[in-house]
Design a protein around this motif. Structure first.
Motif, mmCIF file in Angstrom:
data_model
loop_
_atom_site.group_PDB
_atom_site.id
_atom_site.type_symbol
_atom_site.label_atom_id
_atom_site.label_comp_id
_atom_site.label_asym_id
_atom_site.label_seq_id
_atom_site.Cartn_x
_atom_site.Cartn_y
_atom_site.Cartn_z
ATOM 1 N N LYS A 14 18.701 81.605 54.749
ATOM 2 C CA LYS A 14 18.384 81.303 53.029
ATOM 3 C C LYS A 14 17.614 80.295 53.607
ATOM 4 N N VAL A 106 20.230 74.674 47.096
ATOM 5 C CA VAL A 106 21.942 73.969 47.525
ATOM 6 C C VAL A 106 22.352 74.980 48.137
ATOM 7 N N ASP A 107 22.089 76.357 48.486
ATOM 8 C CA ASP A 107 22.613 77.470 49.272
ATOM 9 C C ASP A 107 22.284 77.453 50.675
ATOM 10 N N LYS A 109 21.756 74.568 52.182
ATOM 11 C CA LYS A 109 21.923 73.052 52.381
ATOM 12 C C LYS A 109 24.212 72.970 53.082
ATOM 13 N N VAL A 110 24.334 74.390 52.177
ATOM 14 C CA VAL A 110 25.490 74.796 52.992
ATOM 15 C C VAL A 110 25.462 74.988 54.029
ATOM 16 N N TRP A 111 24.873 76.161 54.278
ATOM 17 C CA TRP A 111 24.329 77.141 55.543
ATOM 18 C C TRP A 111 24.107 76.374 56.801
ATOM 19 N N ASN A 113 24.984 73.026 56.678
ATOM 20 C CA ASN A 113 26.252 71.674 56.863
ATOM 21 C C ASN A 113 27.286 72.661 57.670
ATOM 22 N N ALA A 114 27.482 73.957 57.588
ATOM 23 C CA ALA A 114 28.476 74.732 58.015
ATOM 24 C C ALA A 114 27.447 75.466 59.670
#
Length: 149
Positions: A14, A106-107, A109-111, A113-114
C-alpha cells in the motif's frame, strides 16, 4: 519477543502504491504546466502578430503581406484552440491522478492503522504476561517466606 505484523507485506504494498500515485500525480502536474506554458507562448505569438498588423496598417504595406499575416494568425488561432484542448485534457488528468492519490493515501492509512492496533494489542498482551509472571514470583516468594516462619 519482538512484534512481527503478519500483514506487513500488504502495508508495504500500500505504501508503494501510494508512492507510485504520488509520482503519477507529480508527472501529470508537470504535463499540465508544460501545456499551459505552450498555450502562453501561442498567445504571445498571437499578440505579436496583432502588433505587426497594427504597425503595417500605419504604413504602406502590400496587401499580400497583410493577407499572409492574417492567414498565419488564423493558423495560430487554430493552434490556440488545440492547445486549449490539450490544457483541458491535462487538467482532467491531474484531477484523475489527484483522486487516485487520495484513494491510495486513505487505503494506506487504513492498513497502517490496522498495524498500529495490532502493535497496541501485542504490547498490552506482553505487559499482561509480564505482570502475571511478576505476580507469580511475588506469590512464590510470599509462600516461601510464610513457610519459613
Amino acid at each position: 519477543m519482538s512484534f512481527r505484523y503478519p500483514l506487513q507485506k500488504i502495508v508495504d504494498l500500500k505504501g508503494s502504491e501510494k508512492s507510485m500515485a504520488e509520482w503519477e500525480y507529480a508527472a501529470s502536474l508537470g504535463k499540465l504546466r508544460s501545456e499551459e506554458e505552450r498555450l502562453r507562448e501561442l498567445h504571445e505569438e498571437r499578440r505579436g502578430l496583432e502588433d505587426e498588423l497594427l504597425g503595417a496598417a500605419k504604413r504602406p504595406t502590400p496587401l499580400t503581406e497583410l493577407m499572409a499575416t492574417e492567414r498565419y494568425m488564423q493558423v495560430v488561432d487554430a493552434r490556440i484552440r488545440r492547445q486549449n484542448e490539450g490544457v483541458r485534457v491535462a487538467e482532467d488528468q491531474v484531477r484523475k491522478r489527484q483522486g487516485q492519490l487520495t484513494d491510495k493515501m486513505v487505503d494506506e492509512k487504513v492498513w497502517l492503522n490496522a498495524r498500529d492496533r495490532a502493535l497496541d494489542r501485542f504490547r498490552r498482551d506482553r505487559l499482561a504476561k509480564e505482570q502475571n509472571e511478576l505476580d507469580e514470583i511475588a506469590i512464590v516468594r510470599a509462600a516461601s517466606s510464610s513457610s519459613r516462619r
